[in-house]
Design an enzyme around this catalytic site. Structure first.
Site, PDB file in Angstrom:
ATOM      1  N   THR A 260       0.812  -1.029   0.241  1.00 38.15           N
ATOM      2  CA  THR A 260       0.072  -0.207  -0.035  1.00 38.15           C
ATOM      3  C   THR A 260       0.487   1.093  -0.005  1.00 38.15           C
ATOM      4  OG1 THR A 260      -1.503   1.383   1.502  1.00 38.15           O
ATOM      5  CG2 THR A 260       0.261   0.012   2.289  1.00 38.15           C
ATOM      6  N   ASP A 261       0.031   2.215  -0.447  1.00 36.23           N
ATOM      7  CA  ASP A 261       1.288   3.481  -0.617  1.00 36.23           C
ATOM      8  C   ASP A 261       1.384   3.974   0.990  1.00 36.23           C
ATOM      9  OD1 ASP A 261      -1.907   4.391   0.536  1.00 36.23           O
ATOM     10  OD2 ASP A 261      -1.285   6.012  -1.298  1.00 36.23           O
ATOM     11  N   GLU A 262       0.458   3.568   2.047  1.00 28.67           N
ATOM     12  CA  GLU A 262       0.317   4.092   2.819  1.00 28.67           C
ATOM     13  C   GLU A 262       1.786   3.762   4.220  1.00 28.67           C
ATOM     14  OE1 GLU A 262      -2.806   4.317   5.800  1.00 28.67           O
ATOM     15  OE2 GLU A 262      -4.023   3.377   3.847  1.00 28.67           O
TER      16      GLU A 262
ATOM     17  N   TYR B 222      -1.364   0.087  10.929  1.00 33.72           N
ATOM     18  CA  TYR B 222      -1.410  -0.526   9.680  1.00 33.72           C
ATOM     19  C   TYR B 222      -0.585  -0.506   8.450  1.00 33.72           C
ATOM     20  CZ  TYR B 222      -3.344  -1.057   5.001  1.00 33.72           C
ATOM     21  OH  TYR B 222      -3.259  -1.847   3.342  1.00 33.72           O
TER      22      TYR B 222
ATOM     23  N   LYS C  50       2.254  -2.997   7.272  1.00 34.52           N
ATOM     24  CA  LYS C  50       2.581  -3.581   5.756  1.00 34.52           C
ATOM     25  C   LYS C  50       3.708  -3.163   5.242  1.00 34.52           C
ATOM     26  CE  LYS C  50      -0.292  -4.783   2.955  1.00 34.52           C
ATOM     27  NZ  LYS C  50      -1.151  -5.488   2.615  1.00 34.52           N
TER      28      LYS C  50
END
Ligand code: NAD
Length: 327
Positions: free
Chosen positions: A125-127, A149, A153
């Site tokens: 994810t971009d997060e 989270y 990731k």
């Protein structure tokens, strides 16, 4: 060709599997798929056809080594969507995020290596990049995740890279921006707001609503995953962006209009702890290398999603958890 798709009963994984079974990916019209999904609160068996001659559904955990070693032989590739995915839940109870996202990914990678699976795509994810005030992240940007989270990731993303570098496993990694589409659990921002507005209820907007996200239709994300599966290079990361940047306030205003709701239905709530202000991806690499380009215009796609929730109240009313606001 036989694929194993983890998390295939969730929002994005099920969109990918439905498209695959419908013959939506060139060259994969005859591919069979095994979906491995634990069916947590976020998974829904009803997101997939009840019966299909190219689909096998297995309820199970990506942390289960014995199950993976029994299941994986005979599969040509694995697409790994399974994860705990809700930022607010990771703030309240991070342990399950470390277990599924970090330990589960490492267990799966090890089992792929052990059983000789030839190709793996890990959905990140971009997060993992953190928050960016201006400009956009390239794949070389350092990882600086802010929520539990995102940190879990980032851990799984780096483990995937390490299996390519250390063991030569043919694994590629995608880092996508926020997805929107049908079949998304109503704990996440867009379905939460749509389902509450359609019931005539208020919606909780974090802080002043100035947080910026880049929204991509789930079908565009899945098409990017398929191009990475078929043509992505081992050990490489591909940003999947090209969506539409909007503040949460702008999303809220659009949804009010599409749901026929009134501005009085918006209630400002205390901001999420450590809330990332802005995400933005530079997706030049996947565009140039794999010819990726998103197709769904944002407002058209969003109107379609609102129509889907309006037409499927049984689906979302069955999901118990409809509190909280997502990234
Ligand atoms: P989701 O929460 O809707 O679905 C996750 C699925 O994984 C569910 O079906 C759940 O039952 C399953 N699962 C959870 N724990 C499991 C376990 N231990 N073993 C097997 N299955 C398990 O999530 P989503 O929004 O579809 O996201 C899919 C992937 O895409 C995730 O890896 C997420 O980090 C990533 N991603 C999501 C977005 C987004 O906007 N939703 C954006 C970028 C990346």
């Amino acid at each position: 060709m036989r694929l194993l798709v983890t998390g295939g009963a969730g929002f994005i994984g099920s969109a990918y599997v439905r498209t695959l079974l419908a013959g939506g990916y060139a060259g994969y019209e005859d591919a069979s798929v095994t979906v491995l999904d634990k069916l947590t609160y976020a998974g829904n068996r009803g997101n997939l056809p009840e019966r299909h001659d190219r689909l096998e559904f297995v309820r199970g955990d990506v942390c289960d080594t014995d199950l993976l070693r029994q299941l994986l032989p005979g599969h040509d590739a694995v697409v790994h969507f399974a994860a705990e995915s809700h930022v607010d839940r990771s703030i309240a109870d991070p342990s399950v995020f470390v277990r599924t996202n970090v330990v589960g990914t490492q267990t799966l990678l090890e089992a792929c290596l052990h059983t000789g699976v030839e190709r793996v795509v890990h959905i990140s994810t971009d997060e993992v990049y953190g928050s960016i005030a201006s400009g956009a992240w390239t794949e070389e940007w350092p990882l600086a995740p802010n929520s539990p989270y995102a940190a879990s990731k980032a851990g799984s993303d780096l483990l995937a890279r390490s299996y390519a570098r250390t063991h030569g496993l043919d694994v590629s990694i995608t880092r996508c921006s926020n997805n929107y589409g049908s079949h998304q659990h109503p704990e996440k921002l867009i379905p939460l707001f749509v389902t509450r507005l359609l019931r005539g209820e208020t919606v909780p907007l974090y802080g002043d609503g100035s947080h910026v996200r880049e929204w991509l239709h789930v079908s565009d994300h899945c098409a990017a995953v398929q191009s990475v599966l078929t043509r992505g290079r081992a050990g490489e990361v591909y940003n999947v962006g090209g969506g539409t940047e909007r503040t949460n306030r702008q999303i809220t205003d659009l949804l009010l209009r599409l749901c026929g709701a009134s501005p009085g239905q918006v209630r400002h709530v205390t901001d999420r702890k450590g809330h990332d202000l802005r995400y933005a991806l530079d997706d030049t690499k996947i565009r140039q290398e794999l010819g990726y380009a998103p197709r769904v215009p944002f407002e058209e796609g969003l109107a379609g999603v609102v129509d889907w929730y309006r037409a499927n109240p049984d689906w979302w009313q069955a999901s118990a958890a409809d509190r909280g606001v997502a990234a």
